[in-house]
Design a protein around this motif. Structure first.
Motif, PDB file in Angstrom:
ATOM      1  N   LEU A  92      25.586  -1.916  12.447  1.00 48.25           N
ATOM      2  CA  LEU A  92      26.611  -0.945  12.054  1.00 48.25           C
ATOM      3  C   LEU A  92      27.055  -1.276  10.631  1.00 48.25           C
ATOM      4  N   PRO A  93      27.681  -0.319   9.949  1.00 44.80           N
ATOM      5  CA  PRO A  93      28.177  -0.625   8.606  1.00 44.80           C
ATOM      6  C   PRO A  93      29.184  -1.785   8.677  1.00 44.80           C
ATOM      7  N   GLN A  94      29.047  -2.741   7.767  1.00 48.05           N
ATOM      8  CA  GLN A  94      29.979  -3.873   7.733  1.00 48.05           C
ATOM      9  C   GLN A  94      30.443  -4.083   6.308  1.00 48.05           C
ATOM     10  N   LEU A  95      31.142  -3.089   5.791  1.00 46.77           N
ATOM     11  CA  LEU A  95      31.516  -3.117   4.378  1.00 46.77           C
ATOM     12  C   LEU A  95      32.789  -3.907   4.126  1.00 46.77           C
ATOM     13  N   ILE A  96      33.362  -4.479   5.179  1.00 48.29           N
ATOM     14  CA  ILE A  96      34.638  -5.166   5.037  1.00 48.29           C
ATOM     15  C   ILE A  96      34.570  -6.220   3.922  1.00 48.29           C
ATOM     16  N   PRO A  97      35.495  -6.114   2.947  1.00 52.93           N
ATOM     17  CA  PRO A  97      35.387  -6.988   1.783  1.00 52.93           C
ATOM     18  C   PRO A  97      35.663  -8.458   2.104  1.00 52.93           C
ATOM     19  N   ASN A  98      36.468  -8.702   3.137  1.00 54.27           N
ATOM     20  CA  ASN A  98      36.894 -10.061   3.375  1.00 54.27           C
ATOM     21  C   ASN A  98      37.151 -10.221   4.873  1.00 54.27           C
ATOM     22  N   ILE A  99      36.313 -11.031   5.527  1.00 57.02           N
ATOM     23  CA  ILE A  99      36.376 -11.082   6.990  1.00 57.02           C
ATOM     24  C   ILE A  99      37.709 -11.652   7.481  1.00 57.02           C
ATOM     25  N   SER A 100      38.367 -12.492   6.680  1.00 56.13           N
ATOM     26  CA  SER A 100      39.641 -13.066   7.140  1.00 56.13           C
ATOM     27  C   SER A 100      40.717 -11.980   7.266  1.00 56.13           C
ATOM     28  N   SER A 101      40.581 -10.907   6.473  1.00 52.38           N
ATOM     29  CA  SER A 101      41.566  -9.836   6.601  1.00 52.38           C
ATOM     30  C   SER A 101      41.431  -9.129   7.953  1.00 52.38           C
ATOM     31  N   VAL A 119      27.154  11.692   1.004  1.00 49.11           N
ATOM     32  CA  VAL A 119      27.908  11.070   2.109  1.00 49.11           C
ATOM     33  C   VAL A 119      28.257   9.652   1.689  1.00 49.11           C
ATOM     34  N   LEU A 120      29.531   9.464   1.363  1.00 47.36           N
ATOM     35  CA  LEU A 120      29.959   8.201   0.781  1.00 47.36           C
ATOM     36  C   LEU A 120      30.002   7.091   1.831  1.00 47.36           C
ATOM     37  N   TYR A 121      30.434   7.444   3.047  1.00 45.69           N
ATOM     38  CA  TYR A 121      30.561   6.417   4.091  1.00 45.69           C
ATOM     39  C   TYR A 121      29.926   6.865   5.381  1.00 45.69           C
ATOM     40  N   ASN A 122      29.366   5.891   6.081  1.00 47.67           N
ATOM     41  CA  ASN A 122      28.733   6.108   7.365  1.00 47.67           C
ATOM     42  C   ASN A 122      27.692   7.228   7.375  1.00 47.67           C
ATOM     43  N   PRO A 123      26.673   7.101   6.525  1.00 45.01           N
ATOM     44  CA  PRO A 123      25.607   8.114   6.566  1.00 45.01           C
ATOM     45  C   PRO A 123      24.829   8.052   7.876  1.00 45.01           C
ATOM     46  N   GLY A 124      25.021   6.971   8.653  1.00 48.87           N
ATOM     47  CA  GLY A 124      24.294   6.810   9.923  1.00 48.87           C
ATOM     48  C   GLY A 124      24.675   7.830  10.974  1.00 48.87           C
ATOM     49  N   GLY A 125      25.826   8.496  10.789  1.00 50.08           N
ATOM     50  CA  GLY A 125      26.180   9.577  11.702  1.00 50.08           C
ATOM     51  C   GLY A 125      26.859   9.122  12.978  1.00 50.08           C
ATOM     52  N   TYR A 126      26.543   9.803  14.069  1.00 49.57           N
ATOM     53  CA  TYR A 126      27.310   9.661  15.305  1.00 49.57           C
ATOM     54  C   TYR A 126      27.395   8.234  15.870  1.00 49.57           C
ATOM     55  N   PRO A 127      26.275   7.514  16.041  1.00 50.79           N
ATOM     56  CA  PRO A 127      26.378   6.195  16.686  1.00 50.79           C
ATOM     57  C   PRO A 127      27.326   5.239  15.955  1.00 50.79           C
ATOM     58  N   SER A 128      27.208   5.148  14.644  1.00 51.74           N
ATOM     59  CA  SER A 128      28.065   4.194  13.932  1.00 51.74           C
ATOM     60  C   SER A 128      29.476   4.745  13.749  1.00 51.74           C
ATOM     61  N   PHE A 129      29.675   5.982  14.116  1.00 49.42           N
ATOM     62  CA  PHE A 129      31.038   6.525  14.165  1.00 49.42           C
ATOM     63  C   PHE A 129      31.696   6.158  15.501  1.00 49.42           C
ATOM     64  N   ILE A 130      30.965   6.296  16.592  1.00 50.38           N
ATOM     65  CA  ILE A 130      31.586   6.143  17.912  1.00 50.38           C
ATOM     66  C   ILE A 130      31.729   4.678  18.322  1.00 50.38           C
ATOM     67  N   LEU A 131      30.797   3.813  17.913  1.00 50.06           N
ATOM     68  CA  LEU A 131      30.841   2.431  18.410  1.00 50.06           C
ATOM     69  C   LEU A 131      32.100   1.658  18.017  1.00 50.06           C
ATOM     70  N   PRO A 132      32.570   1.722  16.759  1.00 50.78           N
ATOM     71  CA  PRO A 132      33.825   1.011  16.460  1.00 50.78           C
ATOM     72  C   PRO A 132      34.979   1.465  17.344  1.00 50.78           C
ATOM     73  N   ILE A 133      35.031   2.743  17.667  1.00 52.74           N
ATOM     74  CA  ILE A 133      36.082   3.262  18.549  1.00 52.74           C
ATOM     75  C   ILE A 133      35.962   2.620  19.922  1.00 52.74           C
TER      76      ILE A 133
END
Lengths: 395, 388
Positions: free
Chosen positions: A269-278, A183-197
């Motif tokens: 939650l996953p915060q893989l964003i490379p650059n916060i200004s983007s 699982v390359l992204y979001n191995p945390g499953g449902y919670p970290s999938f639904i919260l950004p939405i």
């Protein structure tokens, strides 16, 4: 010319100041803009917390009652997904338990189970899945597939060893190649999938509702029930639209930072964003398009309370239109196209992929571009509906 | 002046046709909800989800694997790529939901018995698409591996039934109770469509009572009812109960008769439960206005409470996965009981005597307004709460 320009800026700043004053002195709007935005994400984050989807209660019927069947059930019980809660003497008893939702799956081992295995014939295990929720089925399928595959490999290896092979060779030939899942992204499953939405949707829905409330208030309070107050500085439609729009935008910058940057930190939650200004760049056309959409619809609100009944129910369809929960490929063509006129759809896609999948701005450029187009379209729409409303107010 | 339930009812009907927001809440929004959920999920189950193959071996075996994946329902190979990085980039751009990597020398390693690996990469950011591709790829690859095992055994002269029993000593025989096609629309629409109608019955109830307070017409309302709170409330809310019940029946008709959702139990029992849920939500609406007799605040609180029900009632995310401290809050929502009725009656075909608990709880919700009756009455008469 210069003089006129100077006046335009003066008017604009006056309007921004006045609109900010309107926002921050209206308790109802503050309740929606600030309290809802602060509290709702915390409540949702708390409910979902982390995925705790283990030990779902199931029932088993072991008609074989042999060493082999007991071994199998022990390994099934040891999986994280399910827990054997009831051992029933008949399938009917187990089905009754499932009907009452006391268990969410049944494993039935027939009486010839170990006899077949010992005779080197194929044995069967029956599974009865509770389909009242996707998760019941998911857990049951994961647990039974895994345990049956593992036991199958063991039996095979054992037979070959008995036939004179050494154990390493036997293991290898029972599985010519191995399928490994990663699982390359979001191995945390449902919670970290639904919260950004949920986070993007709260931003959008509170803006829509809040701007609707303010327009209704203006209509109720201004003399002659007009949308635009009688104020010498409120002249020039562009100034009014920009002034109002910017006031909302300024208000939402700190709210956005809290929702999209701080809340993910609070709940890990996953915060893989490379650059916060983007993220700031990406979210700007989202906020602007929502603000202009809200402003163009708001001219129809005659009372301040009408925007809650009008917008509230949309939150749930908007979750589906985002394409995160229900894949775009499975949407009917009409709804797929329709989804792009709602700012949250593309914003959720972009934000989720930036945060949970580490995409940079260039990898969400389609969404980014779409949001700028929406900003332009809704700006013109605001222009049109405002002109109409002002004209009809004068009459 | 006439007094009693009927005059209140007439008075309310006049109000309902006088302003567009009432027609919006009672007719347009429910119809939009029914239209949306009866068309949006019509595929039932996602298929042809785009994935990519990274075939670094390009042998006859790796091509066979590609063909087998292509033949499956769920995944569609949209790209054939040459590196992991390229595939990862496609995934971040949302062009694909998964990719399969076949390593170099795969076929050679396979033939010399070195047990090579095939790794498939998926993601859970798109939860449903991710799970579906994951499950399908796993099934196909495991089947292929067993297929190769079977071929080798047959080549050695093993008899086919015996070889099969050796490759797969235990077979799983899976039954999907009540939803054999694994159709997502069945359980999503079955709860969300009525759920949103319930939400509107809550909001409209708060709205229509709150408006009396806001425009200071509440005394007139109470006088029309002859001073009786039960009559005032019944006369006012019955038109809404009636319209939302019609909408609920209509949504049932669409789901069960037009879209063919499977139903096992008694339809009338299910509908009775649904109408009881509408009344429960109205009762909670009365409670909220009773506690906060102010249109603006009551609506905001009602909105907050109502929408949260979709999260907490357990049909999107099972309550057994929630923190123990959250579980009691599921009882704040009649929707939880409606979901129980759906599982018990519609899916599992239980009768009333086997599933009376949700009904009792729903009736209990309907009694909640008693708690605030005198407070609400006082507010209606004195109008002593701040209004804007």
């Amino acid at each position: 010319m210069l003089q006129r320009n100077k006046e335009a800026w003066k008017d604009l700043f006056h309007i921004i100041r006045k609109e900010l004053y309107n926002i921050f002195t209206d308790k109802g709007v503050l309740l929606v803009f600030i309290v809802a935005c602060v509290v709702y994400p915390l409540v949702c984050g708390y409910i979902y917390n982390k995925e705790l989807m283990y030990d779902m209660p199931i029932a088993v019927v072991d008609n074989s009652n042999s060493t082999l069947s007991r071994n199998y059930l022990r390994s099934l019980d040891a999986t994280p997904e399910v827990m054997i809660k009831h051992k029933c003497s008949s399938l009917q008893d187990a089905k009754d338990l499932q009907k009452q939702s006391k268990v969410h799956g049944i494993v039935f081992i027939p009486s010839d189970f170990s006899k077949n295995i010992n005779k080197e014939e194929q044995a069967t295990i029956s599974v009865y899945n509770d389909m009242t929720s996707f998760f019941w089925y998911r857990n049951m399928a994961l647990a039974t597939n895994f345990t049956v595959q593992e036991m199958g490999k063991e039996i095979q290896t054992q037979r070959m060893v008995e036939g004179g092979k050494n154990i390493e060779d036997a293991k290898r030939s029972s599985e010519p190649f191995e399928a490994v899942q990663h699982v390359l992204y979001n191995p945390g499953g449902y919670p970290s999938f639904i919260l950004p939405i949920v986070l993007i949707l709260i931003l959008q829905q509170t803006l829509l509702i809040g701007i609707g409330i303010l327009a209704g208030t203006a209509t109720e309070k201004n003399q002659l029930n007009t949308l635009i107050p009688r104020d010498a500085h409120y002249r020039g439609l562009l100034r009014i639209i920009f002034g109002r729009g910017l006031a909302f935008f300024i208000t939402y910058i700190p709210i956005m930072v809290y929702m999209l940057i701080i809340v993910p930190k609070i709940f890990n939650l996953p915060q893989l964003i490379p650059n916060i200004s983007s993220l700031f760049l990406f979210i700007t056309p989202f906020l602007l398009s929502v603000i202009f959409l809200a402003m163009s619809i708001s001219v129809f609100f005659q009372n301040r309370e009408n925007s809650i009944p009008f917008y509230l129910f949309m939150s749930i369809p908007f979750v589906f239109l985002s394409g995160m929960s229900w894949p775009r490929e499975a949407m009917p063509k009409f709804w797929e196209l329709f989804s792009h006129i709602i700012p949250s759809s593309d914003a959720i896609q972009g934000y989720s992929r930036m945060m949970t999948m580490g995409a940079d701005l260039s990898q969400v450029s389609v969404e980014y571009f779409t949001l700028w187009i929406l900003t332009a379209v809704y700006f013109f729409l605001t222009f049109i509906t405002y002109s109409w409303r002002i004209k009809s107010d004068i009459k | 002046m006439e007094k009693g339930i009927i005059p209140v009812l007439k008075r309310e009907l006049k109000k309902m046709v006088s302003r567009p927001i009432y027609i919006m809440m009672t007719v347009f929004i429910p119809l939009i909800i029914i239209l949306f959920f009866s068309t949006f999920l019509n595929k039932g189950m996602p298929s042809d989800l785009p994935i990519a193959m990274v075939d670094l071996d390009s042998s006859s075996t790796s091509r066979q694997i590609t063909r087998n994946i292509e033949a499956g329902q769920t995944c569609e190979i949209k790209y054939k790529l040459s590196s992991f990085e390229e595939a990862k980039d496609k995934m971040q751009r949302e062009n694909i939901y998964a990719f399969v990597l076949i390593p170099k020398n795969f076929q050679a390693d396979l033939l010399s018995g070195k047990n090579p690996q095939i790794v498939f990469y998926t993601e859970y950011a798109h939860y449903l698409a991710g799970s579906a591709t994951m499950k399908e790829l796993n099934t196909i690859l495991v089947t292929l591996s067993s297929g190769i095992n079977l071929k080798m055994r047959l080549a050695k002269g093993e008899e086919s039934a015996k070889a099969m029993a050796n490759v797969q000593p235990i077979k799983l025989d899976s039954h999907l109770i009540g939803n054999p096609l694994m159709n997502y629309s069945y359980y999503l629409s079955s709860i969300i469509m009525p759920g949103l109608i319930f939400l509107m019955s809550l909001i409209s109830c708060i709205y229509t009572i709150g408006v009396e307070l806001k425009f200071e017409t509440s005394r007139h309302w109470l006088i029309t009812a002859g001073g009786s709170m039960p009559k005032a409330l019944l006369g006012k809310l019955l038109p809404y109960t009636f319209i939302y019940s019609i909408m609920l029946v209509f949504s049932y008709f669409i789901m069960n008769s037009v879209l063919g959702f499977p139903t096992k139990g008694n339809v009338f029992l299910m509908l009775t439960g649904g109408i009881l849920t509408i009344i429960s939500y109205q009762a909670i609406g009365i409670f909220i206005v009773g506690v906060l007799p102010m249109l603006r605040d009551a609506l905001s609180i009602g909105a907050f409470y109502g929408v949260l029900g979709f999260t907490i009632s357990g049909f999107t995310y099972p309550s057994f996965a929630m923190l123990p401290a959250v579980k009691p809050y599921t009882f704040l929502y009649p929707l939880t009981q409606y979901y129980n009725l759906y599982s018990n009656i519609q899916v599992n075909g239980l009768t009333l005597s086997e599933s009376y608990m949700p009904f009792l709880l729903l009736i209990a919700y309907c009694l909640i307004p008693i708690l605030v009756m005198s407070r609400l009455r006082a507010a209606l008469i004195k109008l002593n709460f701040k209004r804007e």
